[in-house]
Design an enzyme around this catalytic site. Structure first.
Site, PDB file in Angstrom:
ATOM      1  N   GLN A 171       0.842  -1.204   0.000  1.00 11.71           N
ATOM      2  CA  GLN A 171       0.000   0.000   0.000  1.00 11.71           C
ATOM      3  C   GLN A 171       0.875   1.251   0.000  1.00 11.71           C
ATOM      4  O   GLN A 171       0.606   2.199  -0.738  1.00 11.71           O
ATOM      5  CB  GLN A 171      -0.944  -0.013   1.202  1.00 11.71           C
ATOM      6  CG  GLN A 171      -1.971  -1.144   1.094  1.00 11.71           C
ATOM      7  CD  GLN A 171      -2.925  -1.203   2.259  1.00 11.71           C
ATOM      8  OE1 GLN A 171      -2.729  -0.538   3.274  1.00 11.71           O
ATOM      9  NE2 GLN A 171      -3.961  -2.017   2.131  1.00 11.71           N
ATOM     10  N   ASP A 317      -1.963 -11.607   4.717  1.00 18.78           N
ATOM     11  CA  ASP A 317      -3.413 -11.666   4.959  1.00 18.78           C
ATOM     12  C   ASP A 317      -3.891 -13.075   5.304  1.00 18.78           C
ATOM     13  O   ASP A 317      -5.023 -13.258   5.757  1.00 18.78           O
ATOM     14  CB  ASP A 317      -4.181 -11.152   3.729  1.00 18.78           C
ATOM     15  CG  ASP A 317      -3.998  -9.654   3.532  1.00 18.78           C
ATOM     16  OD1 ASP A 317      -3.583  -8.972   4.491  1.00 18.78           O
ATOM     17  OD2 ASP A 317      -4.265  -9.166   2.423  1.00 18.78           O
TER      18      ASP A 317
HETATM   19  C1  S3P Z   1      -2.826  -4.693   0.033  1.00 20.73           C
HETATM   20  C2  S3P Z   1      -1.625  -4.782   0.688  1.00 20.73           C
HETATM   21  C3  S3P Z   1      -1.468  -5.397   2.015  1.00 20.73           C
HETATM   22  C4  S3P Z   1      -2.659  -6.276   2.401  1.00 20.73           C
HETATM   23  C5  S3P Z   1      -3.966  -5.625   2.081  1.00 20.73           C
HETATM   24  C6  S3P Z   1      -4.061  -5.272   0.601  1.00 20.73           C
HETATM   25  C7  S3P Z   1      -2.868  -4.043  -1.287  1.00 20.73           C
HETATM   26  O1  S3P Z   1      -1.338  -4.381   2.989  1.00 20.73           O
HETATM   27  O2  S3P Z   1      -2.608  -6.611   3.760  1.00 20.73           O
HETATM   28  O3  S3P Z   1      -5.033  -6.509   2.393  1.00 20.73           O
HETATM   29  O4  S3P Z   1      -3.864  -4.191  -2.011  1.00 20.73           O
HETATM   30  O5  S3P Z   1      -1.889  -3.361  -1.633  1.00 20.73           O
HETATM   31  P1  S3P Z   1       0.095  -3.693   3.271  1.00 20.73           P
HETATM   32  O6  S3P Z   1       0.654  -3.315   1.987  1.00 20.73           O
HETATM   33  O7  S3P Z   1      -0.179  -2.529   4.151  1.00 20.73           O
HETATM   34  O8  S3P Z   1       0.890  -4.748   3.983  1.00 20.73           O
END
Ligand code: S3P
Length: 433
Positions: A171, A317
């Site tokens: 993210q 996840d």
């Molecule tokens: C996601 C990245 C992950 C994941 C989330 C979705 C994404 O989070 O846990 O369910 O779509 O980029 P983080 O990047 O914060 O670890």
């Protein structure tokens, strides 16, 4: 509490085939990229989960035309230079991906926007995104200096940065890359551990030039995205619940087609294999933008394992459901380096340990993970989902092996990522006698 369910699943086995819904991460990005590109983007296999509907809602408020027809979506956009300044607050619901990626996208526009989400989003850390975006020149205001929603973004001109990621987070990486699209110069993101790479893959799919080499991503600002078609594969994070259900529920066999097996997401397959699960993975399309496979899982005896290091971001996840899997494995399973679990939809270390203990599991929380001794027979009990879809689904899967019924307080939250979850449970469930 809403949608309490009593799950009386004793003496069942799971048998048959299902097609899990579209990948949540890729569905979000398909809307975002389609809205950024000028022209008509079409999407098939879109996830109609609440999180992805929040993303659609935000872009509609920015004046982008989005039509949803079953799992087909059409996005008609005049490009991000022509988005409208929204009169209303952009509501991101329970979705961390929407909130964090939108921060990156909105920072480089000509617009003033305000974003907020539900109670869980209001507790999730945003400085991990607002800090690097501010280094790019972004103007973002919010509670505790931009740590928490509501967040106000005054779009402005951005400059590229060279950023070393302090946490493995797709993210954060994606927010920086999407801001980099509008920034002057070459944005560089350095990852010590590789997080999911859907943004990098989709940037290429939309015609952008992006270089990825050994954890270093370089990306020249000012590139225009070309509208295209996105085919969303099934979500391996949703498939994970039935992979574990099939592995631990005696006499079960479940097949799932079209499951996304991008290596930056498929850590659970490696764990299942290492633990001795009876699993067959047949790759369908290796050369697609996102590779897919048909996966069959059959129940078998399982051995404990250690899960740590670079694999953690590739199965982050799935850890709640892997913890349940470990309660049925012979020996001590150790999960470490997973402190990120504390800042998910809920604190997933505390939630998983508290709820599985109620069923009789031998599990302890650690600072960065958990330790699980198995195998233990699980009993029934009254469980909480904490409004977290993945905790809710873990508890439902536990009911397939519990010796008496399990009651779960709030199961509505499951619609965040898997609205057809209970339909699939019904389809696969066979009473033994
Ligand atoms: C996601 C990245 C992950 C994941 C989330 C979705 C994404 O989070 O846990 O369910 O779509 O980029 P983080 O990047 O914060 O670890």
């Amino acid at each position: 509490m809403s949608s309490t369910k009593v799950l009386d699943n004793q003496n069942i086995r799971l048998q048959g085939s299902i097609v899990v819904p579209g990948d949540k991460s890729i569905s979000h990005r398909s809307i975002m990229f389609g809205a950024i590109a000028k022209g008509k983007t079409t999407v098939s296999g879109f996830l109609l989960g609440e999180d992805c509907l929040s993303t659609i809602d935000c872009f509609r408020k920015l004046g982008v035309n989005i039509e949803v027809n079953g799992t087909d979506v059409t996005i008609q956009s005049d490009g991000m230079d022509n988005w409208k300044e929204p009169k209303e607050v952009l509501y991101t619901g329970n979705s961390g991906t929407t909130t964090r990626l939108m921060l990156g996208i909105l920072s480089g526009t000509h617009l003033h926007t305000v974003m907020t989400g539900d109670a869980s989003i209001g507790k999730r850390p945003m400085r991990r995104v607002t800090d690097p975006l501010r280094l790019m020149g972004a103007k973002i205001a919010g509670r505790e200096n931009g740590q928490y929603t509501p967040l106000a973004i005054q779009g402005t001109k951005l400059k590229a940065i060279d950023y070393t990621m302090p946490v493995a987070s797709a993210q954060v990486k994606s927010a920086i890359l999407l801001a980099g699209l509008r920034a002057e110069g070459t944005t560089i993101v350095r990852e010590k551990e590789i997080s999911r790479d859907h943004t990098e893959r989709m940037l290429k799919q939309f015609g952008a030039n992006i270089e990825v080499q050994e954890g270093i991503i370089s990306f020249q600002g000012g590139q225009q995205l070309q509208a295209t078609h996105v085919n969303v594969p099934g979500d391996i994070s949703s498939a994970a619940f039935f992979l574990v259900a099939g592995a631990i529920t005696p006499n079960s066999e479940i097949t799932m087609e079209n499951v996304g097996v991008n290596p930056t997401r498929a850590g659970i397959l490696e764990v299942l294999e290492k633990m001795g699960a009876d699993i067959t993975v047949t790759i369908e399309d290796e050369h697609a933008a996102e590779p897919t496979a048909t996966i069959t899982i059959r129940s078998s005896s399982l051995q404990a394992t250690t899960i740590e290091g670079e694999i953690i971001p590739r199965l982050i996840d799935e850890i709640p459901i892997i913890a349940l899997l470990a309660t049925q494995a012979q020996g001590t399973t150790v999960i470490r380096n997973a402190e990120e679990l504390k800042v998910k939809e809920t604190d997933r270390i505390t939630a998983v340990v508290t709820e599985l203990k109620k069923l009789g599991a031998n599990i302890e929380a650690t600072d960065d993970g958990m330790v699980i001794h198995g195998p233990t027979a699980l009993g029934g009990g009254q469980l909480q989902s904490y409004g977290d879809h993945r905790i809710g689904m873990m508890s439902v899967v536990a009911s397939f092996i519990s010796s008496s019924p399990i009651q779960i307080d709030d199961t509505d939250c499951i619609a965040v990522s898997y609205p057809s979850f209970f339909d699939h449970v019904r389809e696969l469930k066979n009473e033994i006698y």
